[in-house]
Design a protein around this motif. Structure first.
Motif, PDB file in Angstrom:
ATOM      1  N   UNK A   1       5.439   0.051   1.254  1.00 58.34           N
ATOM      2  CA  UNK A   1       5.211  -1.381   1.079  1.00 58.34           C
ATOM      3  C   UNK A   1       5.485  -2.155   2.368  1.00 58.34           C
ATOM      4  N   UNK A   2       5.895  -1.477   3.435  1.00 62.22           N
ATOM      5  CA  UNK A   2       6.226  -2.139   4.702  1.00 62.22           C
ATOM      6  C   UNK A   2       4.958  -2.400   5.496  1.00 62.22           C
ATOM      7  N   UNK A   3       4.533  -3.653   5.526  1.00 65.73           N
ATOM      8  CA  UNK A   3       3.297  -4.019   6.201  1.00 65.73           C
ATOM      9  C   UNK A   3       3.547  -5.090   7.261  1.00 65.73           C
ATOM     10  N   UNK A   4       3.012  -4.854   8.452  1.00 69.19           N
ATOM     11  CA  UNK A   4       3.110  -5.801   9.564  1.00 69.19           C
ATOM     12  C   UNK A   4       1.840  -5.724  10.402  1.00 69.19           C
TER      13      UNK A   4
ATOM     14  N   UNK B   1       1.285   4.266   7.862  1.00 69.66           N
ATOM     15  CA  UNK B   1       0.353   5.301   7.413  1.00 69.66           C
ATOM     16  C   UNK B   1      -1.092   4.850   7.625  1.00 69.66           C
ATOM     17  N   UNK B   2      -1.416   3.611   7.217  1.00 68.89           N
ATOM     18  CA  UNK B   2      -2.771   3.092   7.377  1.00 68.89           C
ATOM     19  C   UNK B   2      -3.144   2.963   8.847  1.00 68.89           C
TER      20      UNK B   2
ATOM     21  N   UNK C   1       5.544  12.887  10.048  1.00 68.33           N
ATOM     22  CA  UNK C   1       5.962  13.425   8.740  1.00 68.33           C
ATOM     23  C   UNK C   1       6.691  12.436   7.851  1.00 68.33           C
ATOM     24  N   UNK C   2       7.188  11.339   8.423  1.00 65.09           N
ATOM     25  CA  UNK C   2       7.924  10.373   7.619  1.00 65.09           C
ATOM     26  C   UNK C   2       7.066   9.279   7.005  1.00 65.09           C
ATOM     27  N   UNK C   3       5.782   9.222   7.351  1.00 67.24           N
ATOM     28  CA  UNK C   3       4.914   8.169   6.828  1.00 67.24           C
ATOM     29  C   UNK C   3       4.554   8.426   5.368  1.00 67.24           C
ATOM     30  N   UNK C   4       4.497   7.353   4.588  1.00 72.20           N
ATOM     31  CA  UNK C   4       4.116   7.437   3.180  1.00 72.20           C
ATOM     32  C   UNK C   4       2.938   6.510   2.903  1.00 72.20           C
ATOM     33  N   UNK C   5       1.938   7.049   2.254  1.00 79.43           N
ATOM     34  CA  UNK C   5       0.761   6.248   1.927  1.00 79.43           C
ATOM     35  C   UNK C   5       1.116   5.102   0.996  1.00 79.43           C
TER      36      UNK C   5
END
Length: 262
Positions: free
Chosen positions: A182-185, A210-211, A175-179
């Motif tokens: 900007x946090x990418x790793x 999210x991805x 539930x905390x993920x956002x499409x």
């Protein structure tokens, strides 16, 4: 130190799996039955290894029989080679900590039915503590991912490691993920399918959580998935031309073959 002695897991029969999906996919088979490939989702490629614990020899490693930590995939590979066991695949297990100079799992760690590190239900900062977090386990040759708050001790569990956050639970995103995050790793994780397969995957480029969750659900066809780690994550899979074995970790999920003649 280990709370109970380590022992070898008996070999299981080999099964050769074939193509998994009809979507952008490359698949390679190994002798032990694990399926290796690459799937593309929303323009991002993910390398994966799909295994059936009912037939494939999948194990969790942290310390050697002499109770020294492996720390690196190379050390694990060398140790297995000395015991005439071939390492077919390996990836870092859950998020860990460094305590008194030792790489130690931050949460539950079970090997050969022996609970070495207890379940961690504390609150804290960082991905591991982002609730709901969870446990990936092999129970009676069946892979499962269970939320930490729903975990119950089970004598049939042979291997288990805890991490967080959950990526998928009953096909629903955390539930905390956002499409729009900007946090990418670079990220690696593990999912389970209704077919009884466990799927280990790692992104080939930085992605959001999210991805990553979307790739497990929509491309890798998993109903539940658990985040293992990010940025430092690594995979050893010669079938995918991934042979790097550096980096320090506390625990490795691995697929092995002890039937190889030398």
């Amino acid at each position: 130190e280990l709370l109970c002695p380590q022992k070898r897991v008996p070999m299981r029969p080999s099964v050769v799996l074939s193509w998994l999906f009809a979507i952008a996919l490359i698949c390679l088979d190994c002798a032990e039955g694990a399926t290796f490939g690459q799937v593309v989702h929303n323009g991002i490629a993910y390398d994966f290894c799909a295994v059936k614990p009912a037939t494939d020899d999948i194990r969790l490693f942290w310390k050697s029989p002499s109770s020294t930590t492996y720390s690196t995939i190379q050390a694990l590979k060398d140790s297995l080679n000395r015991r005439e066991i071939e390492l077919l695949f390996a990836t870092n297990a859950g998020i860990f900590q460094v305590a008194e100079g030792e790489y130690r799992p931050l949460g539950l760690h079970i090997e050969e039915g022996c609970e070495i590190v207890q379940l961690n239900t504390e609150d804290g900062q960082g991905n591991f503590y982002w609730k709901p977090n969870g446990v990936f386990a092999l129970s009676g040759k069946r892979p499962l991912i269970v939320r930490t708050d729903l975990w119950l001790p089970d004598a049939q569990v042979q291997f288990a490691s805890q991490s967080g956050p959950m990526l998928l639970f009953d096909s629903e995103f955390h539930p905390g993920f956002k499409r729009t995050s900007f946090s990418k790793y670079i990220r690696n994780g593990v999912g389970v399918r209704n077919s009884g397969e466990a799927v280990f995957a790692i992104s080939t480029q930085p992605v959001t959580l999210w991805a990553f969750a979307a790739a497990f659900r929509e491309a890798l066809k998993c109903t539940d998935a658990l985040y293992l780690d990010g940025a430092i994550s690594t995979v050893y899979a010669p079938q995918l031309d991934r042979t790097a074995s550096s980096g320090h970790f506390a625990g490795f999920w691995a697929v092995v073959d002890s039937t190889t003649s030398r």
